[in-house]
Scaffold this motif. Structure first.
Motif, PDB file in Angstrom:
ATOM      1  N   GLY A 115     -40.070  21.200   5.148  1.00 28.55           N
ATOM      2  CA  GLY A 115     -40.758  21.990   6.157  1.00 28.55           C
ATOM      3  C   GLY A 115     -40.635  23.458   5.832  1.00 28.55           C
ATOM      4  O   GLY A 115     -39.661  23.894   5.202  1.00 28.55           O
ATOM      5  N   TRP A 116     -41.633  24.242   6.243  1.00 24.57           N
ATOM      6  CA  TRP A 116     -41.633  25.689   6.002  1.00 24.57           C
ATOM      7  C   TRP A 116     -41.624  26.404   7.348  1.00 24.57           C
ATOM      8  O   TRP A 116     -42.554  26.286   8.124  1.00 24.57           O
ATOM      9  N   ASN A 117     -40.535  27.132   7.629  1.00 27.11           N
ATOM     10  CA  ASN A 117     -40.474  27.986   8.806  1.00 27.11           C
ATOM     11  C   ASN A 117     -41.133  29.304   8.451  1.00 27.11           C
ATOM     12  O   ASN A 117     -40.569  30.129   7.722  1.00 27.11           O
ATOM     13  N   LEU A 125     -43.343  25.205  10.642  1.00 30.67           N
ATOM     14  CA  LEU A 125     -42.525  25.615  11.780  1.00 30.67           C
ATOM     15  C   LEU A 125     -42.713  27.108  12.005  1.00 30.67           C
ATOM     16  O   LEU A 125     -43.127  27.855  11.102  1.00 30.67           O
ATOM     17  N   GLN A 126     -42.358  27.571  13.215  1.00 27.16           N
ATOM     18  CA  GLN A 126     -42.522  28.977  13.553  1.00 27.16           C
ATOM     19  C   GLN A 126     -41.505  29.353  14.601  1.00 27.16           C
ATOM     20  O   GLN A 126     -41.046  28.499  15.370  1.00 27.16           O
ATOM     21  N   ALA A 127     -41.103  30.630  14.614  1.00 27.59           N
ATOM     22  CA  ALA A 127     -40.039  31.026  15.528  1.00 27.59           C
ATOM     23  C   ALA A 127     -40.321  32.325  16.282  1.00 27.59           C
ATOM     24  O   ALA A 127     -39.441  32.818  16.977  1.00 27.59           O
ATOM     25  N   THR A 150     -41.711  34.914  19.178  1.00 32.79           N
ATOM     26  CA  THR A 150     -41.966  34.802  20.620  1.00 32.79           C
ATOM     27  C   THR A 150     -42.810  35.959  21.168  1.00 32.79           C
ATOM     28  O   THR A 150     -43.054  36.026  22.366  1.00 32.79           O
ATOM     29  N   SER A 151     -43.239  36.884  20.306  1.00 36.62           N
ATOM     30  CA  SER A 151     -44.123  37.954  20.755  1.00 36.62           C
ATOM     31  C   SER A 151     -45.509  37.379  21.029  1.00 36.62           C
ATOM     32  O   SER A 151     -45.798  36.208  20.727  1.00 36.62           O
ATOM     33  N   ARG A 152     -46.405  38.207  21.558  1.00 37.48           N
ATOM     34  CA  ARG A 152     -47.774  37.739  21.815  1.00 37.48           C
ATOM     35  C   ARG A 152     -48.436  37.309  20.509  1.00 37.48           C
ATOM     36  O   ARG A 152     -49.044  36.241  20.425  1.00 37.48           O
ATOM     37  N   ALA A 153     -48.284  38.134  19.464  1.00 40.16           N
ATOM     38  CA  ALA A 153     -48.868  37.784  18.164  1.00 40.16           C
ATOM     39  C   ALA A 153     -48.218  36.531  17.607  1.00 40.16           C
ATOM     40  O   ALA A 153     -48.891  35.681  17.005  1.00 40.16           O
ATOM     41  N   GLY A 154     -46.913  36.393  17.810  1.00 41.99           N
ATOM     42  CA  GLY A 154     -46.205  35.214  17.334  1.00 41.99           C
ATOM     43  C   GLY A 154     -46.665  33.950  18.032  1.00 41.99           C
ATOM     44  O   GLY A 154     -46.793  32.890  17.409  1.00 41.99           O
ATOM     45  N   LYS A 155     -46.929  34.059  19.333  1.00 46.71           N
ATOM     46  CA  LYS A 155     -47.401  32.893  20.087  1.00 46.71           C
ATOM     47  C   LYS A 155     -48.794  32.473  19.648  1.00 46.71           C
ATOM     48  O   LYS A 155     -49.094  31.272  19.550  1.00 46.71           O
ATOM     49  N   ILE A 156     -49.658  33.437  19.373  1.00 50.64           N
ATOM     50  CA  ILE A 156     -51.002  33.110  18.894  1.00 50.64           C
ATOM     51  C   ILE A 156     -50.924  32.427  17.535  1.00 50.64           C
ATOM     52  O   ILE A 156     -51.610  31.440  17.262  1.00 50.64           O
ATOM     53  N   GLN A 180     -51.952  28.399  16.646  1.00 45.41           N
ATOM     54  CA  GLN A 180     -52.933  28.017  15.636  1.00 45.41           C
ATOM     55  C   GLN A 180     -52.333  27.153  14.527  1.00 45.41           C
ATOM     56  O   GLN A 180     -52.960  26.200  14.065  1.00 45.41           O
ATOM     57  N   HIS A 181     -51.091  27.470  14.113  1.00 41.03           N
ATOM     58  CA  HIS A 181     -50.571  26.866  12.895  1.00 41.03           C
ATOM     59  C   HIS A 181     -49.358  25.949  13.091  1.00 41.03           C
ATOM     60  O   HIS A 181     -49.181  25.012  12.318  1.00 41.03           O
ATOM     61  N   ALA A 182     -48.500  26.237  14.041  1.00 39.82           N
ATOM     62  CA  ALA A 182     -47.190  25.569  14.098  1.00 39.82           C
ATOM     63  C   ALA A 182     -47.303  24.114  14.508  1.00 39.82           C
ATOM     64  O   ALA A 182     -48.096  23.744  15.374  1.00 39.82           O
ATOM     65  N   GLU A 183     -46.479  23.304  13.873  1.00 44.01           N
ATOM     66  CA  GLU A 183     -46.301  21.911  14.274  1.00 44.01           C
ATOM     67  C   GLU A 183     -45.002  21.736  15.039  1.00 44.01           C
ATOM     68  O   GLU A 183     -44.820  20.786  15.786  1.00 44.01           O
ATOM     69  N   ALA A 184     -44.070  22.641  14.820  1.00 43.98           N
ATOM     70  CA  ALA A 184     -42.826  22.683  15.592  1.00 43.98           C
ATOM     71  C   ALA A 184     -42.424  24.138  15.748  1.00 43.98           C
ATOM     72  O   ALA A 184     -42.650  24.957  14.860  1.00 43.98           O
ATOM     73  N   ILE A 185     -41.869  24.461  16.887  1.00 45.84           N
ATOM     74  CA  ILE A 185     -41.484  25.838  17.217  1.00 45.84           C
ATOM     75  C   ILE A 185     -39.998  25.874  17.523  1.00 45.84           C
ATOM     76  O   ILE A 185     -39.482  25.043  18.264  1.00 45.84           O
ATOM     77  N   PHE A 186     -39.328  26.840  16.948  1.00 43.76           N
ATOM     78  CA  PHE A 186     -37.909  27.069  17.219  1.00 43.76           C
ATOM     79  C   PHE A 186     -37.804  28.202  18.223  1.00 43.76           C
ATOM     80  O   PHE A 186     -38.277  29.306  17.981  1.00 43.76           O
ATOM     81  N   THR A 187     -37.198  27.918  19.368  1.00 49.11           N
ATOM     82  CA  THR A 187     -37.086  28.932  20.407  1.00 49.11           C
ATOM     83  C   THR A 187     -35.633  29.237  20.719  1.00 49.11           C
ATOM     84  O   THR A 187     -34.765  28.368  20.633  1.00 49.11           O
ATOM     85  N   SER A 188     -35.381  30.478  21.059  1.00 48.81           N
ATOM     86  CA  SER A 188     -34.038  30.922  21.425  1.00 48.81           C
ATOM     87  C   SER A 188     -34.127  31.624  22.764  1.00 48.81           C
ATOM     88  O   SER A 188     -34.727  32.705  22.873  1.00 48.81           O
ATOM     89  N   ALA A 189     -33.576  31.012  23.785  1.00 50.37           N
ATOM     90  CA  ALA A 189     -33.651  31.569  25.135  1.00 50.37           C
ATOM     91  C   ALA A 189     -32.387  31.193  25.890  1.00 50.37           C
ATOM     92  O   ALA A 189     -31.753  30.181  25.601  1.00 50.37           O
ATOM     93  N   HIS A 190     -32.018  32.007  26.863  1.00 53.09           N
ATOM     94  CA  HIS A 190     -30.801  31.750  27.622  1.00 53.09           C
ATOM     95  C   HIS A 190     -31.040  30.872  28.840  1.00 53.09           C
ATOM     96  O   HIS A 190     -30.091  30.425  29.474  1.00 53.09           O
TER      97      HIS A 190
END
Length: 511
Positions: A142-144, A237-239, A241-247, A251-261
């Protein structure tokens, strides 16, 4: 009248994706923990270290190993690299893709997600590297996809004082992905390599074509230098969380890595991305899998787990934590006094960041730079769940039910993977059986790495391929790829080996 028994309401158990989150350095998300007498993360230069880790995680039924990476040092704090260098805060750090083939050779099912930046790699060269490793791992790569965030990388790689602006990096990344899709999906037909020994033809040139990409950032004539790999395009994969990152993710991600409290913060972000995927790109957003960063600390009793937590804090590095915080946020907290309340400073960036931390850690009445350091020194920017296996399972269930996540990237505070520790791990493994059919059905935690197995998974072989076979709309891929090369009414149909992207050879003219 005979009494009736109420129907038992049950919900279908949700299969979860379980990854280990590592980096080719010591300490990773917990700077200073390399000082712990049981830690072996400092052996990251040793190939046997990674091979044994992969074998241990596959035995524990993990789906994958998610490898983080950075291309520069954390030098925002104190305007110096020294705090990171001294504390070992993701320094030194090795290149992650190089170790994957060895781990793959020692395992059969576990996958490997590797972080590689679109800002500092030429797409033609990266397409070759990824295809090579996808071949060597038999399709377990996989490619993050990241755009990087440290100006120190720009200075060292591009010779520029700062990186491209944030949204410009994502605009470059968008074109980058177009080039990669063309190279991966559309420059070779599946049967181009014919190995005709009688005629002496290795590859049929009629079945390989140039991509002739000309864009704002890249000119790549092609074709790809490698023949199609088992997946063609690695798991994406994609990580961000900005507006540009979410767009980009939509479009591309099959899995998303999120970091939140908080699960609530995570749920809001997931909802936005899935809605963007549906409305802007015609994808089924529910097929995008989301993995949350979590650091579990376990004990046979809650007291034992809390004692471990307290012990780990003794080894955590304040300077290292502030160095990481500076790199992640661009904020140098050295300019503030030791006792200064950061929620009252002039900087809106500092106030909003620290207020976000304080919201989910109300036990701290005053937030100074030392409070921030304590907050991020263990487990980084994700939650810590401390307790018995039952308590940790409850905490994970809350993220699944309230946050809507599909699995976890587990951080280990330190690595203990030698032969002796493996035997100890097997002796001390703790198992929990849930009584509530609506919750996670079972979990198995080990003392050394915090490994977890959910019985809602399928077989190990199937589990290793869940993300690859069920996360992307094939129609979306076909539509997107059809915009990249000129259309053609002719062309030969071909069988696709990839389970996620359609091969579009028959739709495009052969150059």
């Amino acid at each position: 009248m005979a009494a009736t028994t109420p129907a038992v309401q049950t919900r279908q158990k949700k299969p979860l994706i379980v990854n280990a989150f590592v980096e080719m350095c010591s300490g990773h998300q917990s700077p200073g923990l390399w000082r712990h007498p049981d830690d072996e993360s400092w052996k990251f230069n040793d190939l046997d270290h990674w091979v044994e880790l992969a074998k241990l995680l596959e035995e524990a039924k993990f789906h994958g190993i998610f490898i983080a990476d950075v291309l520069g040092g954390y030098d925002v704090y104190k305007n110096s690299l020294d705090p990171a260098v001294i504390s070992g805060a993701q320094w030194p750090v090795n290149e992650p893709l190089s170790v994957v083939p060895a781990m793959a050779a020692a395992t059969k099912n576990i996958g490997f997600g590797v972080t590689i930046s679109t800002t500092y790699e030429q797409p033609y060269h990266l397409a070759r590297r990824l295809a090579t490793v996808d071949h060597l791992t038999k399709g377990r790569l996989g490619w993050n996809v990241v755009t990087s965030y440290l100006d120190s990388a720009a200075r060292n790689i591009h010779g520029k004082a700062t990186q491209l602006a944030h949204d410009d990096r994502y605009a470059q990344a968008e074109e980058y992905m177009k080039v990669m899709y063309k190279l991966f999906q559309s420059s070779w037909r599946d049967d181009a390599v014919i190995l005709d020994r009688e005629r002496g033809i290795y590859t049929d040139p009629a079945l390989v074509r140039e991509i002739n990409h000309k864009g704002k950032f890249f000119d790549v004539p092609g074709p790809a230098i490698t023949q199609p790999s088992p997946q063609r395009t690695p798991l994406l994969l994609q990580a961000g969380t900005s507006r540009a990152g979410k767009i980009f993710a939509a479009q591309h991600a099959e899995a998303i890595f999120t970091s939140a409290h908080s699960p609530a913060v995570c749920a809001k972000s997931i909802t936005e991305i899935r809605e963007l995927a549906r409305t802007e790109f015609g994808r089924d957003g529910n097929k995008i899998k989301v993995l949350a960063l979590v650091t579990p600390i376990l004990g046979r009793t809650e007291e034992e787990a809390q004692a471990k937590h307290a012990e780990y804090r003794k080894y955590a590095s304040t300077e290292g934590a502030l160095a990481l915080f500076g790199g992640w946020t661009g904020i140098d907290l050295d300019q503030y006094g030791d006792d200064e309340e950061l929620r009252e400073v002039e900087s809106n960036a500092v106030k909003s960041t620290v207020t976000g931390y304080a919201k989910f850690s109300p036990q701290n009445s005053k937030w100074t730079k030392h409070t921030v350091a304590e907050h991020v020194a263990i487990g980084g920017n994700g939650p810590i769940i401390v307790g018995t296996p039952e308590q940790v399972a409850d905490g994970l269930e809350r993220w699944v039910e309230e946050g809507g996540v599909d699995g976890f990237n587990f951080v280990s505070l330190f690595l203990l993977i030698g032969e002796e520790s493996n035997r100890a791990d097997r002796r001390h493994r703790l198992t929990l059986s849930s009584r509530n059919p609506s919750r996670i059905s079972s979990s198995c935690f080990s003392q050394s790495c915090g490994s977890v197995v959910f019985s809602g998974m399928t077989t190990p072989s199937q589990a290793a391929h869940i993300a690859r076979t069920s996360t992307v709309s094939l129609d979306r891929s076909t539509h997107y790829l059809s915009t990249l090369l000129p259309s053609s009414s002719g062309g030969l149909a071909c069988q696709r080996r990839s389970t996620r992207f359609r091969n579009n050879w028959g739709k495009f003219s052969i150059s």
